[in-house]
Design a protein around this motif. Structure first.
Motif, PDB file in Angstrom:
ATOM      1  N   MET A  38       0.855  -1.203   0.000  1.00  0.00           N
ATOM      2  CA  MET A  38       0.000   0.000   0.000  1.00  0.00           C
ATOM      3  C   MET A  38       0.881   1.240   0.000  1.00  0.00           C
ATOM      4  O   MET A  38       2.014   1.208   0.461  1.00  0.00           O
ATOM      5  CB  MET A  38      -0.796   0.093   1.310  1.00  0.00           C
ATOM      6  N   GLU A  39       0.265   2.336  -0.438  1.00  0.00           N
ATOM      7  CA  GLU A  39       0.937   3.633  -0.278  1.00  0.00           C
ATOM      8  C   GLU A  39       0.859   4.065   1.172  1.00  0.00           C
ATOM      9  O   GLU A  39      -0.104   3.699   1.846  1.00  0.00           O
ATOM     10  CB  GLU A  39       0.295   4.688  -1.180  1.00  0.00           C
ATOM     11  N   PRO A  40       1.815   4.818   1.699  1.00  0.00           N
ATOM     12  CA  PRO A  40       2.973   5.374   1.002  1.00  0.00           C
ATOM     13  C   PRO A  40       4.156   4.413   0.914  1.00  0.00           C
ATOM     14  O   PRO A  40       5.161   4.741   0.288  1.00  0.00           O
ATOM     15  CB  PRO A  40       3.349   6.571   1.898  1.00  0.00           C
ATOM     16  N   TYR A  41       4.023   3.237   1.508  1.00  0.00           N
ATOM     17  CA  TYR A  41       5.184   2.346   1.625  1.00  0.00           C
ATOM     18  C   TYR A  41       5.615   1.793   0.275  1.00  0.00           C
ATOM     19  O   TYR A  41       6.793   1.669  -0.011  1.00  0.00           O
ATOM     20  CB  TYR A  41       4.870   1.217   2.618  1.00  0.00           C
ATOM     21  N   ARG A  42       4.632   1.457  -0.568  1.00  0.00           N
ATOM     22  CA  ARG A  42       4.932   0.834  -1.861  1.00  0.00           C
ATOM     23  C   ARG A  42       5.893   1.703  -2.680  1.00  0.00           C
ATOM     24  O   ARG A  42       6.857   1.215  -3.245  1.00  0.00           O
ATOM     25  CB  ARG A  42       3.616   0.644  -2.622  1.00  0.00           C
ATOM     26  N   SER A  43       5.641   3.028  -2.688  1.00  0.00           N
ATOM     27  CA  SER A  43       6.496   3.924  -3.476  1.00  0.00           C
ATOM     28  C   SER A  43       7.760   4.304  -2.722  1.00  0.00           C
ATOM     29  O   SER A  43       8.833   4.374  -3.295  1.00  0.00           O
ATOM     30  CB  SER A  43       5.756   5.219  -3.798  1.00  0.00           C
ATOM     31  N   GLN A  44       7.596   4.547  -1.423  1.00  0.00           N
ATOM     32  CA  GLN A  44       8.720   5.149  -0.693  1.00  0.00           C
ATOM     33  C   GLN A  44       9.702   4.153  -0.118  1.00  0.00           C
ATOM     34  O   GLN A  44      10.852   4.508   0.139  1.00  0.00           O
ATOM     35  CB  GLN A  44       8.170   6.057   0.418  1.00  0.00           C
ATOM     36  N   ALA A  45       9.247   2.914   0.121  1.00  0.00           N
ATOM     37  CA  ALA A  45      10.169   1.927   0.703  1.00  0.00           C
ATOM     38  C   ALA A  45       9.903   0.565   0.084  1.00  0.00           C
ATOM     39  O   ALA A  45       9.515  -0.373   0.768  1.00  0.00           O
ATOM     40  CB  ALA A  45       9.983   1.892   2.224  1.00  0.00           C
ATOM     41  N   PRO A  46      10.084   0.456  -1.254  1.00  0.00           N
ATOM     42  CA  PRO A  46       9.738  -0.811  -1.899  1.00  0.00           C
ATOM     43  C   PRO A  46      10.566  -1.971  -1.365  1.00  0.00           C
ATOM     44  O   PRO A  46      11.764  -1.821  -1.123  1.00  0.00           O
ATOM     45  CB  PRO A  46      10.039  -0.552  -3.384  1.00  0.00           C
ATOM     46  N   VAL A  47       9.904  -3.075  -1.137  1.00  0.00           N
ATOM     47  CA  VAL A  47      10.583  -4.234  -0.575  1.00  0.00           C
ATOM     48  C   VAL A  47       9.849  -5.477  -1.077  1.00  0.00           C
ATOM     49  O   VAL A  47       8.653  -5.421  -1.365  1.00  0.00           O
ATOM     50  CB  VAL A  47      10.564  -4.153   0.978  1.00  0.00           C
ATOM     51  N   SER A  48      10.604  -6.567  -1.213  1.00  0.00           N
ATOM     52  CA  SER A  48       9.962  -7.810  -1.645  1.00  0.00           C
ATOM     53  C   SER A  48       9.856  -8.756  -0.452  1.00  0.00           C
ATOM     54  O   SER A  48      10.852  -9.049   0.219  1.00  0.00           O
ATOM     55  CB  SER A  48      10.814  -8.426  -2.765  1.00  0.00           C
ATOM     56  N   LEU A  49       8.640  -9.216  -0.174  1.00  0.00           N
ATOM     57  CA  LEU A  49       8.401 -10.116   0.966  1.00  0.00           C
ATOM     58  C   LEU A  49       7.610 -11.317   0.436  1.00  0.00           C
ATOM     59  O   LEU A  49       6.371 -11.336   0.489  1.00  0.00           O
ATOM     60  CB  LEU A  49       7.605  -9.390   2.057  1.00  0.00           C
ATOM     61  N   PRO A  50       8.312 -12.311  -0.108  1.00  0.00           N
ATOM     62  CA  PRO A  50       7.619 -13.388  -0.838  1.00  0.00           C
ATOM     63  C   PRO A  50       6.551 -14.117  -0.034  1.00  0.00           C
ATOM     64  O   PRO A  50       5.439 -14.339  -0.543  1.00  0.00           O
ATOM     65  CB  PRO A  50       8.761 -14.346  -1.222  1.00  0.00           C
ATOM     66  N   HIS A  51       6.827 -14.462   1.219  1.00  0.00           N
ATOM     67  CA  HIS A  51       5.832 -15.226   1.983  1.00  0.00           C
ATOM     68  C   HIS A  51       4.603 -14.372   2.288  1.00  0.00           C
ATOM     69  O   HIS A  51       3.463 -14.851   2.249  1.00  0.00           O
ATOM     70  CB  HIS A  51       6.436 -15.751   3.293  1.00  0.00           C
ATOM     71  N   THR A  52       4.840 -13.111   2.600  1.00  0.00           N
ATOM     72  CA  THR A  52       3.726 -12.191   2.885  1.00  0.00           C
ATOM     73  C   THR A  52       2.863 -12.018   1.640  1.00  0.00           C
ATOM     74  O   THR A  52       1.625 -12.084   1.704  1.00  0.00           O
ATOM     75  CB  THR A  52       4.280 -10.824   3.343  1.00  0.00           C
ATOM     76  N   GLU A  53       3.525 -11.799   0.503  1.00  0.00           N
ATOM     77  CA  GLU A  53       2.779 -11.563  -0.739  1.00  0.00           C
ATOM     78  C   GLU A  53       1.965 -12.801  -1.128  1.00  0.00           C
ATOM     79  O   GLU A  53       0.818 -12.688  -1.566  1.00  0.00           O
ATOM     80  CB  GLU A  53       3.751 -11.162  -1.861  1.00  0.00           C
ATOM     81  N   HIS A  54       2.571 -13.976  -0.956  1.00  0.00           N
ATOM     82  CA  HIS A  54       1.897 -15.229  -1.281  1.00  0.00           C
ATOM     83  C   HIS A  54       0.620 -15.363  -0.435  1.00  0.00           C
ATOM     84  O   HIS A  54      -0.459 -15.663  -0.952  1.00  0.00           O
ATOM     85  CB  HIS A  54       2.871 -16.379  -0.991  1.00  0.00           C
ATOM     86  N   LEU A  55       0.745 -15.099   0.866  1.00  0.00           N
ATOM     87  CA  LEU A  55      -0.401 -15.257   1.767  1.00  0.00           C
ATOM     88  C   LEU A  55      -1.463 -14.179   1.512  1.00  0.00           C
ATOM     89  O   LEU A  55      -2.669 -14.459   1.537  1.00  0.00           O
ATOM     90  CB  LEU A  55       0.077 -15.209   3.226  1.00  0.00           C
ATOM     91  N   ALA A  56      -1.000 -12.955   1.256  1.00  0.00           N
ATOM     92  CA  ALA A  56      -1.950 -11.841   1.045  1.00  0.00           C
ATOM     93  C   ALA A  56      -2.867 -12.109  -0.139  1.00  0.00           C
ATOM     94  O   ALA A  56      -3.984 -11.599  -0.206  1.00  0.00           O
ATOM     95  CB  ALA A  56      -1.195 -10.530   0.857  1.00  0.00           C
ATOM     96  N   ASP A  57      -2.392 -12.926  -1.066  1.00  0.00           N
ATOM     97  CA  ASP A  57      -3.174 -13.236  -2.264  1.00  0.00           C
ATOM     98  C   ASP A  57      -4.239 -14.316  -1.994  1.00  0.00           C
ATOM     99  O   ASP A  57      -5.050 -14.614  -2.857  1.00  0.00           O
ATOM    100  CB  ASP A  57      -2.194 -13.732  -3.340  1.00  0.00           C
TER     101      ASP A  57
END
Ligand code: T4K
Length: 401
Positions: free
Chosen positions: A337-356
């Motif tokens: 989400m903004e503002p984090y997506r633009s200002q502090a981009p980071v890849s968190l594979p397990h989080t992203e997998h679960l969020a989906d």
């Protein structure tokens, strides 16, 4: 009960529920007790600023969670901010991204940098190894979240914090009344924060509480949540107003009176969901450890995109069409989400997998076992006919475009 795809409201069938069935409906209370307490507060002519009802709530929460101090607050987000300020945190604070935005927002609101760490795919809470890897000289603390009331790996996180000389706190908004290793949530780290928001298992309309065994921290929290009064003239943190009113405390106490019934009701609902949805390929339910005390506030389904032909988002839309207001707790994850997506981009594979994959299904004392059976009927129908439903929904969408 629905039997065919045509029965689904998304494809023209009748809605399964006349009125919306929610995830976060306030739990039932004994209204006469609430009104008695409100009348008492009005007669007492003391409405806030650490009144007797707020003090009583603090005592009961401290006792229930086995800690020495409890400071009741106006909500949990303000409580997190108050805690961050009172503990003197600076620079970076490590938080999970698989949480409600409030955890990270509280850090950022105070001008500090939330640093997102990935989750352990088994616990869905902070992965201690990933946390350790993200510690820098600017890191002052870790704030873990007992997601959906399932405890973090508290011992491992305590070790990471101790090894690195940083502080550890917990956002326990979901975990009121829960134990881990037989110990009450509330006594871990330097302090823990509960939410008594209307949607929570114990509610005070809006409200929260910070619990701690640290006498000095408790004294600062109490003073700073009341403009810093009591800290003397030299007070760099200045103070805020994060107090709980007597009306909120009256509700909190009344809700607490029914806490046992709410847990029993939630547990029966969770067990029914498990029986009804437990063995459907492509669908999983987040499990609770039956050896520990739980509040079973959330029932979380996981729709696995690899083994189910129906995506979570389509199940969500399909349930909403039936008036089943399932919630994507938590998707998108906070780092997406903004503002984090633009200002502090980071890849968190397990989080992203679960969020989906995650979807919170209706729970709470206003949701009956019969409601749950009907929700499960729709979910089962949807998942077992996932491929055909996906085709029809795509066709419907392209026709309306
Ligand atoms: N940390 C964590 C991990 C949290 O989950 C939260 C809050 C916090 C910190 C911060 O706590 P507080 O500062 O709020 O004390 C809701 C709640 O507003 C929020 O408190 C909660 N977590 C979060 C998980 O859920 P939304 O944006 O989903 O709220 P909303 O308005 O969409 O309502 C959710 C569902 O509840 C809807 O289906 C409608 C139903 N509902 C809601 C309210 C307010 C009712 O039926 N009655 C009501 O009075 O955030």
């Amino acid at each position: 009960m629905k039997r065919t795809i045509e029965d689904l409201a998304l494809f023209g069938g009748r809605k399964a529920f006349l009125h919306p069935l929610y995830v976060g409906r306030p739990n039932k209370i004994d209204r006469s007790r609430l009104f008695d307490r409100l009348n008492w507060a009005l007669d007492n002519q003391w409405l806030t600023n650490g009144g007797p009802l707020a003090r009583e709530l603090e005592d009961r929460v401290a006792e229930l969670t086995g800690v020495r101090h409890c400071v009741a607050t106006c909500n949990a987000t303000a409580a997190l901010q108050l805690l961050i300020r009172s503990a003197g945190l600076t620079g970076e604070v490590i938080v999970p991204s698989m949480t409600f935005a409030a955890t990270a927002h509280a850090v950022r609101w105070l001008g500090l940098d939330p640093v997102f760490a990935d989750i352990d795919p088994v616990t869905a809470c902070l992965d201690p190894a990933d946390v350790a890897a993200r510690i820098t000289p600017r890191t002052s603390a870790i704030i873990g979240v007992h997601l959906w009331g399932r405890p973090c790996a508290v011992d491992e996180l305590e070790k990471v914090a101790a090894d690195n000389g940083i502080q550890l706190f917990f956002d326990s908004a979901h975990a009121f009344g829960v134990t881990t290793g037989g110990r009450d949530i509330g006594g871990f780290g330097g302090a823990e924060v509960f939410s008594f928001h209307a949607t929570k298992v114990v509610n005070s309309f809006e409200g929260g509480a910070i619990v701690t065994d640290d006498d000095g921290l408790a004294e600062r929290l109490r003073a700073l949540h009341n403009f810093g009064i009591g800290l003397g003239e030299v007070n760099e943190a200045a103070g805020t107003n994060a107090k709980m009113s007597e009306a909120a405390a009256a509700m909190g106490l009344t809700s607490l009176d029914s806490f046992g019934e709410a847990i029993a009701h939630n547990m029966a609902g969770y067990e029914l969901y498990r029986r009804e949805l437990g063995r459907i390929p492509g669908l999983g339910l987040i499990e609770y450890d039956a050896e520990e005390r739980q509040n079973y506030q959330y029932v979380i389904a996981r729709v696995d995109p690899e083994t189910s032909s129906l995506h979570r988002d389509l199940l969500h839309a399909l349930l909403h069409a039936e008036n089943v207001i399932a919630m994507k707790y938590f998707s998108p994850a906070v780092h997406q989400m903004e503002p984090y997506r633009s200002q502090a981009p980071v890849s968190l594979p397990h989080t992203e997998h679960l969020a989906d994959q995650v979807l919170a299904l209706p729970t709470g004392t206003t949701v009956s076992l019969e409601d749950i059976r009907r929700v499960c009927n729709i979910v089962r129908l949807a998942i077992t006919h996932g491929a055909e439903i996906t085709r029809r929904a795509a066709r419907q969408q392209s026709q309306s475009a």
